[in-house]
Scaffold this motif. Structure first.
Motif, PDB file in Angstrom:
ATOM      1  N   PHE A  40       0.821  -1.205   0.000  1.00  0.00           N
ATOM      2  CA  PHE A  40       0.000   0.000   0.000  1.00  0.00           C
ATOM      3  C   PHE A  40       0.857   1.259   0.000  1.00  0.00           C
ATOM      4  O   PHE A  40       0.489   2.269  -0.616  1.00  0.00           O
ATOM      5  CB  PHE A  40      -0.953  -0.014   1.189  1.00  0.00           C
ATOM      6  N   ASN A  44       0.550   3.844  -3.005  1.00  0.00           N
ATOM      7  CA  ASN A  44       0.290   5.250  -2.685  1.00  0.00           C
ATOM      8  C   ASN A  44       1.331   6.161  -3.328  1.00  0.00           C
ATOM      9  O   ASN A  44       1.017   7.269  -3.785  1.00  0.00           O
ATOM     10  CB  ASN A  44       0.271   5.446  -1.170  1.00  0.00           C
ATOM     11  N   GLN A  89      -8.661  -0.398   7.472  1.00  0.00           N
ATOM     12  CA  GLN A  89      -7.542   0.319   6.859  1.00  0.00           C
ATOM     13  C   GLN A  89      -7.195  -0.317   5.510  1.00  0.00           C
ATOM     14  O   GLN A  89      -6.939   0.384   4.521  1.00  0.00           O
ATOM     15  CB  GLN A  89      -6.333   0.300   7.794  1.00  0.00           C
ATOM     16  N   THR A  90      -7.206  -1.671   5.480  1.00  0.00           N
ATOM     17  CA  THR A  90      -6.967  -2.378   4.223  1.00  0.00           C
ATOM     18  C   THR A  90      -8.022  -2.003   3.191  1.00  0.00           C
ATOM     19  O   THR A  90      -7.711  -1.716   2.023  1.00  0.00           O
ATOM     20  CB  THR A  90      -6.984  -3.903   4.462  1.00  0.00           C
ATOM     21  N   ASN A  92      -9.780   0.703   3.093  1.00  0.00           N
ATOM     22  CA  ASN A  92      -9.592   2.103   2.694  1.00  0.00           C
ATOM     23  C   ASN A  92      -8.516   2.228   1.622  1.00  0.00           C
ATOM     24  O   ASN A  92      -8.660   3.004   0.669  1.00  0.00           O
ATOM     25  CB  ASN A  92      -9.222   2.959   3.914  1.00  0.00           C
ATOM     26  N   TYR A  93      -7.445   1.460   1.779  1.00  0.00           N
ATOM     27  CA  TYR A  93      -6.378   1.494   0.766  1.00  0.00           C
ATOM     28  C   TYR A  93      -6.869   0.932  -0.570  1.00  0.00           C
ATOM     29  O   TYR A  93      -6.575   1.475  -1.641  1.00  0.00           O
ATOM     30  CB  TYR A  93      -5.167   0.698   1.255  1.00  0.00           C
ATOM     31  N   LYS A  96      -9.020   3.375  -2.157  1.00  0.00           N
ATOM     32  CA  LYS A  96      -8.232   4.467  -2.727  1.00  0.00           C
ATOM     33  C   LYS A  96      -7.706   4.070  -4.103  1.00  0.00           C
ATOM     34  O   LYS A  96      -7.673   4.899  -5.022  1.00  0.00           O
ATOM     35  CB  LYS A  96      -7.069   4.830  -1.800  1.00  0.00           C
TER      36      LYS A  96
END
Length: 716
Positions: A40, A44, A89-90, A92-93, A96
């Motif tokens: 990630f 990013n 969180q995973t 969300n990534y 994204k």
């Protein structure tokens, strides 16, 4: 500059970023806390770089991403709240990635399973190599989990509810062509094509960066509620839940939870649906059933299938030609799996016609596959050609290994041993497929007892994965090592068992059968016994399996055992009466505990209630505990006496050989599943009520006392 250990990063002159999985110190790419963090971070970096036009996610290994690191999950030591935050969180990534405004392509080579599939699903376009070993799928249910990084919700939005439930609960692995047909991948390429170049070209010529579920007009096909509802969908979920319960009896929380995640996530926006999935995943991961399934299926069975129990210091022994003596169902099945593994086989029997009938069995099994489109006439012919039917001992002279699979009669087996050893070289291993007769006893007929070993296959051989490798008193470590190599070569799972009457599985399964028959003679309704057995997770009831074995054979086996307990002596007497007075012997004769009419609809014989008057004050929990405790206590006795070398061998053998409920982890794990103290208390209750067979060995009592509220065998 990217300094990741597991994820490589580069940007070409056209502005395409290549994010390459190459997990260090691992033959495959696996997903865990470290590798996902690096992935990630790297993704990013590409998203934030204005010079990057698009991203290709690829692999430097032969497979794309093999999935999550199950050892990490098994030893996960953080709280439920922390686990949920990690999953969100995973998500969300991954979201994204989907909404970053840059086209992202998954270049899928080899396997993309579990979490690897989920990463691919979050990309805007998926290209998959059509290599024969390339597969994609959400396979988490096979290890007691289910997809926790959006897999349930993305599959649902791509394929609808019916295929999603089927594919996920059955852990289906799809070939490239199947995945293309179902819309899981967008394109398929040959192994000769440059998959990364194809991914780049798509980005530069057609690249889009919107997932279908992010389009405001998108509706889930077959949403069970509200707008977009399709007739019959709610009914489908009701039937799916009912079917799951009928199959699992509520013993497998991952199945219940994945159906709930799919059902409740269907009418929601993707972001809310991902949260729903995460909550059900956390509930599943922290269940003791899932921990047991992961430990048993991934660690213990996986290690056994790789030959981890093989004695150290011996080179790998290879085999080319196997001699199988006895062309009945067992011998034919053994010949079949050898041929399927690419080995040549001599299948010998007393007459050529009987040996040929063994080959006919192989053909019949392959014909069934042909009807399902799983093989071809050419492949069947090539397979059958690897098996030579014979009625001559001399045809065994050039074999690398002999497996005797004749009728379970010691005198007959000894005659075969003597005749065969006259024609085979001195260094060839001789194995008996006996299920009950001690190997050391059979080895007395051999002139080379150090090369005499037991290989106990299970019926039907082509479907049952376990092989008990039975070590006699004089069997050498070299012979044992070679036998393990052989079992691995034919793609079976070996466990090492030291010699003893009934070895491990036959002996322990006998306790299950005995307890079921005992309860019948006590007046417990036979249908209750059979149904409770299935409710606790056993695949077949003790009465039905007794009919399959045959009551005469059960009595014969008991008659050969000089160490029967008083309970077993009484039971044997009742079985003799059932055979001689009532004429009930088993399925083969059409009448045992069940009737077997010609229409194939078997039913429990109605007259049992007149022979053993039934009562209604039975306790279903107690019935289930009696069936399981009888096996567990005897399994521990096998461990205590050295018949089984390690607890995990008992767990593997019980799951693969006996069908012991996998959600408990196996016979030894069952003690921890129930709770050590609770197990001891209930055993004492059964002992006081039903006798010595439920008495715990002193060493087990000491173990339980020592651990207190802890675990007896495994720490997780």
């Amino acid at each position: 500059m990217n300094k990741s250990k597991h994820i490589k990063y580069s940007v070409d002159k056209e502005g395409i970023a290549i994010v390459t999985w190459n997990v260090a110190d691992s033959p495959v790419n696996i997903m865990n806390e470290n590798t996902m963090a690096e992935f990630f971070l790297t993704i990013n970096q590409a998203i934030e770089d204005n010079a990057v036009k698009g991203i290709v996610v690829a692999s430097a290994k032969k497979d794309f991403i093999a999935g999550g690191d199950l050892k990490w999950f098994l030893n996960y030591d953080k709280s439920k709240e922390e686990c949920f935050e990690m999953l969100m969180q995973t998500n969300n990534y991954l979201r994204k990635m989907e909404t970053c405004g840059k086209p992202i392509v998954a270049a899928i080579n080899g396997l993309a399973l579990g979490g690897g599939c989920e990463v691919a699903l979050a990309c805007h376009y998926r290209i998959m190599s059509n290599h024969p070993k390339s597969q994609i799928g959400l396979v988490e249910c096979s290890v007691g989990l289910f997809p926790g990084a959006g897999g349930t919700q993305r599959f649902l939005r791509m394929m609808g509810s019916q295929k999603t439930v089927e594919y996920i609960t059955q852990s289906k692995k799809l070939t490239a062509q199947q995945a293309l047909k179902d819309g899981i991948v967008d394109a398929v390429c040959t192994t000769e094509e440059d998959i990364i170049l194809l991914a780049k070209n798509w980005i530069l010529t057609k690249g889009t960066c919107e997932q279908l579920w992010d389009n405001k007009k998108f509706k889930v096909t077959g949403t069970p509620f509200g707008v977009g509802q399709v007739s019959g969908v709610s009914e489908f979920f009701s039937v799916a839940n009912a079917t799951a319960y009928k199959t699992t009896h509520g013993n497998l929380p991952h199945i219940k939870n994945v159906l709930s995640a799919i059902y409740y996530g269907a009418p929601c926006h993707i972001d809310r649906a991902l949260e729903i999935e995460a909550r059900y995943f956390v509930d599943t991961l922290f269940s003791k059933e899932t921990k047991n399934i992961i430990r048993a299926s991934f660690l213990f069975i996986n290690d056994a299938s790789k030959g981890k129990s093989k004695p150290k210091g011996y080179e790998t022994t290879s085999f080319k030609k196997i001699g199988v003596i006895g062309a009945g169902m067992m011998g034919a099945g053994i010949a079949y799996v050898n041929a399927k593994a690419g080995l040549d086989v001599v299948l010998k029997d007393v007459s050529l016609s009987k040996a040929e009938s063994g080959k006919d069995y192989v053909k019949a099994q392959e014909r069934k596959k042909l009807e399902g489109g799983l093989t071809t006439e050419v492949k069947i012919e090539a397979l059958v050609q690897k098996i030579q039917a014979s009625d001559s001992d001399t045809d065994l002279a050039n074999c690398d290994l002999i497996i005797e699979a004749v009728f379970e009669n010691e005198k007959l087996k000894n005659q075969v041993t003597i005749a065969t050893e006259k024609v085979i070289p001195e260094d060839v291993i001789y194995a008996s497929n006996t299920s009950t007769i001690p190997i050391s006893q059979l080895a007395k007929a051999s002139i080379k007892a150090d090369k005499f070993i037991g290989l106990h296959f299970f019926s039907p051989v082509e479907k049952m994965p376990l092989v008990e490798v039975i070590v006699g008193k004089e069997t050498s470590e070299k012979t044992l090592a070679a036998a393990i190599d052989y079992v691995i070569a034919i793609r079976k799972v070996p466990i090492i068992v030291n010699d003893g009457r009934g070895f491990f599985t036959s002996r322990v399964f006998g306790k299950y059968i005995n307890e079921g028959i005992t309860m019948l003679t006590e007046g417990v309704p036979p249908a209750v016994i059979e149904n409770v057995a299935k409710k606790i997770g056993m695949p077949v009831g003790p009465l039905a399996v007794s009919d399959e074995i045959n009551l005469k054979l059960i009595v014969d086996i008991m008659s050969e055992d000089p160490n029967l307990t008083s309970h077993e002596i009484q039971l044997k007497s009742k079985l003799v009466s059932i055979i001689e007075v009532n004429g009930r012997t088993g399925k083969k004769e059409g009448k045992g505990f069940y009737d077997y009419p010609k229409d194939g609809r078997k039913a429990i014989w109605k007259e049992w209630a007149t022979i053993y008057p039934t009562h209604t004050d039975y306790n279903e929990e107690e019935i289930g505990k009696r069936l399981l405790f009888s096996m567990v206590i005897d399994s521990y006795k096998c461990l205590d006496s050295g018949v089984i070398r390690e607890p995990k061998d008992a767990d593997v053998g019980s799951i693969l050989g006996l069908g012991f409920p996998i959600h408990t982890g196996g016979v030894m794990s069952y003690i921890d599943y129930v709770g050590a103290k609770a197990f001891a208390v209930y055993s004492e209750k059964l002992q006081l009520k039903y006798g010595e067979r439920f008495t715990l060995p002193e060493s087990l009592k000491e173990r339980i006392e020592k651990v207190g509220s802890g675990r007896v065998f495994y720490n997780n």
